[in-house]
Write a protein that holds these residues in place. Structure first.
Motif, PDB file in Angstrom:
ATOM      1  N   HIS A  60       0.836  -1.201   0.000  1.00 63.99           N
ATOM      2  CA  HIS A  60       0.000   0.000   0.000  1.00 63.99           C
ATOM      3  C   HIS A  60       0.874   1.255   0.000  1.00 63.99           C
ATOM      4  O   HIS A  60       0.629   2.189  -0.780  1.00 63.99           O
ATOM      5  N   LEU A  61       1.866   1.284   0.874  1.00 66.30           N
ATOM      6  CA  LEU A  61       2.747   2.455   0.938  1.00 66.30           C
ATOM      7  C   LEU A  61       3.467   2.683  -0.389  1.00 66.30           C
ATOM      8  O   LEU A  61       3.571   3.822  -0.865  1.00 66.30           O
ATOM      9  N   ARG A  62       3.951   1.621  -0.990  1.00 61.77           N
ATOM     10  CA  ARG A  62       4.651   1.772  -2.266  1.00 61.77           C
ATOM     11  C   ARG A  62       3.706   2.285  -3.353  1.00 61.77           C
ATOM     12  O   ARG A  62       4.037   3.199  -4.094  1.00 61.77           O
ATOM     13  N   GLU A  63       2.534   1.670  -3.459  1.00 66.88           N
ATOM     14  CA  GLU A  63       1.588   1.993  -4.528  1.00 66.88           C
ATOM     15  C   GLU A  63       0.915   3.353  -4.340  1.00 66.88           C
ATOM     16  O   GLU A  63       0.803   4.135  -5.273  1.00 66.88           O
ATOM     17  N   HIS A  64       0.453   3.616  -3.108  1.00 67.68           N
ATOM     18  CA  HIS A  64      -0.410   4.778  -2.881  1.00 67.68           C
ATOM     19  C   HIS A  64       0.282   5.965  -2.236  1.00 67.68           C
ATOM     20  O   HIS A  64      -0.348   7.015  -2.079  1.00 67.68           O
ATOM     21  N   VAL A  65       1.543   5.816  -1.852  1.00 62.50           N
ATOM     22  CA  VAL A  65       2.283   6.949  -1.275  1.00 62.50           C
ATOM     23  C   VAL A  65       3.530   7.216  -2.112  1.00 62.50           C
ATOM     24  O   VAL A  65       3.656   8.274  -2.733  1.00 62.50           O
ATOM     25  N   LEU A  66       4.440   6.261  -2.164  1.00 63.11           N
ATOM     26  CA  LEU A  66       5.699   6.490  -2.871  1.00 63.11           C
ATOM     27  C   LEU A  66       5.507   6.697  -4.369  1.00 63.11           C
ATOM     28  O   LEU A  66       6.192   7.517  -4.978  1.00 63.11           O
ATOM     29  N   GLU A  67       4.587   5.936  -4.968  1.00 64.93           N
ATOM     30  CA  GLU A  67       4.397   6.018  -6.415  1.00 64.93           C
ATOM     31  C   GLU A  67       3.149   6.797  -6.815  1.00 64.93           C
ATOM     32  O   GLU A  67       2.739   6.748  -7.976  1.00 64.93           O
ATOM     33  N   ARG A  75      -1.083  12.167  -0.168  1.00 64.50           N
ATOM     34  CA  ARG A  75      -1.653  12.499   1.144  1.00 64.50           C
ATOM     35  C   ARG A  75      -2.773  11.527   1.501  1.00 64.50           C
ATOM     36  O   ARG A  75      -2.843  11.031   2.625  1.00 64.50           O
ATOM     37  N   HIS A  76      -3.648  11.245   0.540  1.00 66.80           N
ATOM     38  CA  HIS A  76      -4.758  10.326   0.783  1.00 66.80           C
ATOM     39  C   HIS A  76      -4.238   8.932   1.149  1.00 66.80           C
ATOM     40  O   HIS A  76      -4.719   8.309   2.111  1.00 66.80           O
ATOM     41  N   GLY A  77      -3.254   8.430   0.403  1.00 64.68           N
ATOM     42  CA  GLY A  77      -2.667   7.124   0.698  1.00 64.68           C
ATOM     43  C   GLY A  77      -2.031   7.088   2.076  1.00 64.68           C
ATOM     44  O   GLY A  77      -2.150   6.100   2.802  1.00 64.68           O
ATOM     45  N   GLY A  78      -1.367   8.164   2.445  1.00 63.34           N
ATOM     46  CA  GLY A  78      -0.752   8.255   3.770  1.00 63.34           C
ATOM     47  C   GLY A  78      -1.788   8.275   4.875  1.00 63.34           C
ATOM     48  O   GLY A  78      -1.626   7.604   5.902  1.00 63.34           O
ATOM     49  N   GLU A  79      -2.862   9.038   4.670  1.00 63.61           N
ATOM     50  CA  GLU A  79      -3.931   9.101   5.673  1.00 63.61           C
ATOM     51  C   GLU A  79      -4.596   7.737   5.850  1.00 63.61           C
ATOM     52  O   GLU A  79      -4.918   7.338   6.970  1.00 63.61           O
TER      53      GLU A  79
END
Length: 90
Positions: A60-67, A75-79
């Motif tokens: 999730h972090l790779r797909e929705h934050v880093l990439e 921001r949404h992925g991090g939240e």
């Protein structure tokens, strides 16, 4: 396509192994196995679920934050991840 869909077969295989481990605990309890054996099996399940959780969190972090393609998506992925971590830590 989400990252879980790309790794669906791998994740389902892990879940099925965990299900087998849980069934092993059930059998151990039904047959009055020694408590230490039940505890060992519970520890194994806990480790397996923890490993599965870490893998999905990392993806999730790779797909929705880093990439993420923009700051709003990042921001949404991090939240979302913060919500999951808070829930996980309860």
């Amino acid at each position: 396509m989400s990252h879980t869909a790309r790794q669906k077969d791998k994740l389902i295989a892990r879940v099925r192994r965990i299900k087998g481990q849980l069934e092993g605990i059930e059998r151990a309890l039904e047959t009055d196995a020694a408590c230490i054996e039940v505890l060992r099996q519970i520890a194994s399940v806990r480790g397996a679920v923890g490993g599965l959780t870490v893998e999905v969190m990392e993806d999730h972090l790779r797909e929705h934050v880093l990439e993420a393609t923009d700051d709003a998506g990042r921001r949404h992925g991090g939240e979302e991840m913060i919500e999951v971590i808070r829930s996980y830590m309860k």
